[in-house]
Every structure is written in structure tokens, then in C-alpha cells.
Design a protein around this motif. Structure first.
Motif, PDB file in Angstrom:
ATOM      1  N   GLN A 149      28.390  -1.799  10.216  1.00  0.00           N
ATOM      2  CA  GLN A 149      27.482  -2.928  10.057  1.00  0.00           C
ATOM      3  C   GLN A 149      28.040  -4.225  10.603  1.00  0.00           C
ATOM      4  OE1 GLN A 149      26.390  -1.034   6.009  1.00  0.00           O
ATOM      5  NE2 GLN A 149      25.307  -2.972   6.018  1.00  0.00           N
ATOM      6  N   MET A 150      27.145  -5.067  11.054  1.00  0.00           N
ATOM      7  CA  MET A 150      27.478  -6.396  11.544  1.00  0.00           C
ATOM      8  C   MET A 150      27.952  -7.249  10.378  1.00  0.00           C
ATOM      9  SD  MET A 150      26.355  -8.246  14.559  1.00  0.00           S
ATOM     10  CE  MET A 150      24.670  -7.817  14.775  1.00  0.00           C
ATOM     11  N   LEU A 152      20.785  -9.330  20.252  1.00  0.00           N
ATOM     12  CA  LEU A 152      19.802  -9.119  19.200  1.00  0.00           C
ATOM     13  C   LEU A 152      18.638 -10.072  19.419  1.00  0.00           C
ATOM     14  CD1 LEU A 152      22.606  -8.211  17.842  1.00  0.00           C
ATOM     15  CD2 LEU A 152      21.393  -8.592  15.690  1.00  0.00           C
ATOM     16  N   PHE A 181      20.887 -15.175  19.059  1.00  0.00           N
ATOM     17  CA  PHE A 181      22.135 -14.511  19.418  1.00  0.00           C
ATOM     18  C   PHE A 181      22.390 -14.549  20.914  1.00  0.00           C
ATOM     19  CE2 PHE A 181      23.662 -12.365  15.617  1.00  0.00           C
ATOM     20  CZ  PHE A 181      22.553 -12.401  14.783  1.00  0.00           C
ATOM     21  N   PHE A 213      23.563  -7.883   7.194  1.00  0.00           N
ATOM     22  CA  PHE A 213      22.882  -6.873   7.991  1.00  0.00           C
ATOM     23  C   PHE A 213      22.967  -5.479   7.389  1.00  0.00           C
ATOM     24  CE2 PHE A 213      21.626  -8.929  11.938  1.00  0.00           C
ATOM     25  CZ  PHE A 213      22.270 -10.147  11.825  1.00  0.00           C
ATOM     26  N   GLY A 214      21.928  -4.696   7.664  1.00  0.00           N
ATOM     27  CA  GLY A 214      21.952  -3.285   7.355  1.00  0.00           C
ATOM     28  C   GLY A 214      22.682  -2.508   8.445  1.00  0.00           C
ATOM     29  N   PRO A 215      22.831  -1.199   8.268  1.00  0.00           N
ATOM     30  CA  PRO A 215      23.582  -0.387   9.228  1.00  0.00           C
ATOM     31  C   PRO A 215      22.834  -0.094  10.519  1.00  0.00           C
ATOM     32  CG  PRO A 215      22.731   0.990   7.473  1.00  0.00           C
ATOM     33  CD  PRO A 215      22.398  -0.420   7.097  1.00  0.00           C
ATOM     34  N   TYR A 229      29.627 -13.265  14.814  1.00  0.00           N
ATOM     35  CA  TYR A 229      29.463 -12.022  14.075  1.00  0.00           C
ATOM     36  C   TYR A 229      30.201 -10.912  14.800  1.00  0.00           C
ATOM     37  CZ  TYR A 229      25.827 -13.557  10.771  1.00  0.00           C
ATOM     38  OH  TYR A 229      25.146 -14.157   9.753  1.00  0.00           O
ATOM     39  N   GLU A 266      24.527 -17.263   5.479  1.00  0.00           N
ATOM     40  CA  GLU A 266      24.889 -16.070   6.222  1.00  0.00           C
ATOM     41  C   GLU A 266      23.789 -15.038   6.129  1.00  0.00           C
ATOM     42  OE1 GLU A 266      28.440 -14.427   4.663  1.00  0.00           O
ATOM     43  OE2 GLU A 266      28.281 -12.558   5.780  1.00  0.00           O
ATOM     44  N   ARG A 324      19.307   6.348   9.651  1.00  0.00           N
ATOM     45  CA  ARG A 324      20.266   5.922  10.683  1.00  0.00           C
ATOM     46  C   ARG A 324      19.760   6.319  12.070  1.00  0.00           C
ATOM     47  NH1 ARG A 324      25.457   4.329   9.564  1.00  0.00           N
ATOM     48  NH2 ARG A 324      25.334   3.674  11.727  1.00  0.00           N
ATOM     49  N   LEU A 360      29.808 -11.222   9.261  1.00  0.00           N
ATOM     50  CA  LEU A 360      30.131 -12.574   9.689  1.00  0.00           C
ATOM     51  C   LEU A 360      31.639 -12.740   9.808  1.00  0.00           C
ATOM     52  CD1 LEU A 360      29.171 -15.511  10.203  1.00  0.00           C
ATOM     53  CD2 LEU A 360      29.486 -15.907   7.742  1.00  0.00           C
ATOM     54  N   GLN A 408      30.513  -6.642  15.174  1.00  0.00           N
ATOM     55  CA  GLN A 408      29.867  -5.348  14.937  1.00  0.00           C
ATOM     56  C   GLN A 408      30.832  -4.246  15.365  1.00  0.00           C
ATOM     57  OE1 GLN A 408      26.439  -4.289  17.399  1.00  0.00           O
ATOM     58  NE2 GLN A 408      25.368  -3.557  15.566  1.00  0.00           N
ATOM     59  N   PHE A 441      27.797 -19.471  14.641  1.00  0.00           N
ATOM     60  CA  PHE A 441      28.411 -18.336  13.968  1.00  0.00           C
ATOM     61  C   PHE A 441      29.012 -17.376  14.998  1.00  0.00           C
ATOM     62  CE2 PHE A 441      26.229 -18.962   9.864  1.00  0.00           C
ATOM     63  CZ  PHE A 441      25.163 -19.752  10.247  1.00  0.00           C
ATOM     64  N   SER A 482      29.744   1.767  15.212  1.00  0.00           N
ATOM     65  CA  SER A 482      29.027   2.536  14.181  1.00  0.00           C
ATOM     66  C   SER A 482      29.120   1.924  12.788  1.00  0.00           C
ATOM     67  CB  SER A 482      29.548   3.987  14.135  1.00  0.00           C
ATOM     68  OG  SER A 482      29.385   4.593  15.396  1.00  0.00           O
ATOM     69  N   PHE A 490      29.293 -11.196  18.610  1.00  0.00           N
ATOM     70  CA  PHE A 490      28.103 -11.954  18.970  1.00  0.00           C
ATOM     71  C   PHE A 490      28.243 -13.396  18.502  1.00  0.00           C
ATOM     72  CE2 PHE A 490      25.335  -8.673  20.519  1.00  0.00           C
ATOM     73  CZ  PHE A 490      25.737  -7.529  19.868  1.00  0.00           C
TER      74      PHE A 490
END
Lengths: 114, 116
Positions: free
Chosen positions: B44-45, A43, B106, A105-107, B37, A102, A9, B47, B39, B35, B42, B91
Motif C-alpha cells: 500500500q501507498m 494517479l 500527483f 490508501f487501500g491495497p 508518498y 494525510e 486485489r 505517506l 508505494q 507530499f 505490491s 510520488f
């Protein structure tokens, strides 16, 4: 549930170090992606892979490389870390194909280069 | 190349009220997907909602709906009955209709704060 995990992290590295960021997904997705997220920039895609050992450059590949030896694992490598690579790094995965698949995503890994 | 613009860096809304987040995009493609999204802090992102450009009907997902104006290249997100858990970065993202990897472009994000 799709699960995308990232090895750390938080990470603190020194300038010039080689840095490995690991990403693993458990849903047999063909596509995997690495993004960096910066305030005010959203991003941005660094690299992506649509199959084992296959990779394509994204919008900002300079200073990075990637490795995909197994379908579930996608690594981002900073060959010689620099302070301008301090950022949040997000990994994502998705199915391959023509659909609006879709991305999961990871953290994220918050990397600080000092 | 596609670009996605979110002109509202930050927004605030009171609980139970409705808020609209704006997004515009630029593309020469005719077939594509859009899309939103989310977030959370702290976390996860995830949909929120997706829209296929060839569909005229606006997508809805419970309290979330979009206003898709293809000619104007506009794709706004409406959140009804806002809840504290809606506090997050949002986003907007664009995806070309292509046969290979589903790359996303994005926007810069809108930070939404839901207050009591």
C-alpha cells in the motif's frame, strides 16, 4: 491504525459487464477518493466524496459512477466496462477540513477488462 | 489547475548512499501543501513526508528530508543512508489549502531501486 480495504486485489471482467469496486475504511473519515493508476501517468482522481450521499467529479470521471450510502463505504461502478478501463484502482480516505490531512490508501484492485 | 512534474522515471542507488528525487509543480495558489508518498512493490501507498508552503523550514522525517524552494516551485526528496526497504515508487503530490475535501494532484512517479 487506519485501515482501508478494497474488495478484490485482482479482478477480470468482460467488455460490457457492470463492475463494482468496493472500498471500506474504519477510521470514521469524511472524505473518500477513487483513483486510477497507470504507468507513466501517476494517479488520477476519478471521483471523491466528502459526506454520505455527496460526490464530486475528479479529473477523469467519464465512464464511472460512485455510490456512498454509508460513511465507511465508497463504491466505484463501471456501468459498461471497456478495455481502456484496464488499470489499477486505488481507494483512499482522509479527514475533512482545512488541514494538510494525510490520505490513507487501500491495497488497490488490479482490474483487467478483456 | 495544478500540475506536478517528476522528471526522473527511474533511479538507482546503492545501499547506504544518498539519493535525491526531484519534483516541480505549477500553481497560482499561495497556500498549499506538498507530499511525498511511497508505494513499495505490491504494497500500500504510505505517506513519507509533508511540507506546508507557509513554513520556510524544510521538513525532515528520520532519513527523509525535503528541499522546498517555493519561488522555484521545487520540492525534492532526499533519502540518506538508503536501505533495501526504500525500493519503491515515489510520488510527489500537491494539495490546495481549501475547506473541503483534501484533493491531491500527483506526479507521474519515480521508481527507485536500492541495490547492494
Amino acid at each position: 491504525d487506519v485501515k482501508v480495504t478494497q474488495s478484490s486485489r485482482y479482478l477480470v471482467k468482460r467488455t460490457g459487464e457492470k463492475v463494482f469496486l468496493e472500498c471500506v475504511q474504519d477510521m470514521d473519515h469524511e472524505n473518500m477518493f477513487w483513483y486510477r493508476q497507470d504507468p507513466g501517468l501517476g494517479l488520477r482522481l476519478i471521483y471523491f466524496s466528502y459526506d454520505v450521499k455527496m460526490k464530486e467529479k475528479g479529473d477523469i470521471p467519464e465512464g464511472y459512477s460512485v455510490s456512498r450510502e454509508k460513511k465507511e463505504r465508497f463504491s466505484l461502478i463501471l456501468e459498461s466496462a471497456s478495455t481502456n478501463q484496464t488499470s489499477m484502482y486505488l481507494c483512499a480516505s482522509s479527514l475533512w477540513g482545512r488541514g494538510p490531512y494525510e490520505q490513507y490508501f487501500g491495497p488497490g484492485t488490479r482490474l483487467t477488462v478483456t | 489547475a495544478q500540475t506536478v512534474t517528476q522528471s526522473q522515471p527511474e533511479m538507482s542507488v546503492q545501499e547506504a548512499e544518498t539519493v535525491t528525487l526531484s519534483c516541480t509543480y505549477d500553481t497560482s495558489e499561495n497556500n498549499y501543501y506538498l507530499f511525498w508518498y511511497k508505494q513499495p512493490p505490491s504494497r500500500q501507498m504510505i505517506l513519507v513526508i509533508r511540507q506546508e508552503a507557509y513554513k520556510q523550514q524544510n521538513a525532515t522525517e528520520n532519513r527523509f528530508s525535503v528541499n522546498f524552494q517555493k519561488a522555484a516551485k521545487s520540492f525534492s526528496l532526499k533519502i540518506s543512508d538508503s536501505q533495501l526497504g526504500d525500493t519503491a515508487m515515489y510520488f510527489c503530490a500537491f494539495m490546495k489549502h481549501s475547506g473541503t475535501a483534501s484533493k491531491l494532484t500527483f506526479g507521474t512517479g519515480t521508481r527507485l531501486q536500492v541495490t547492494l
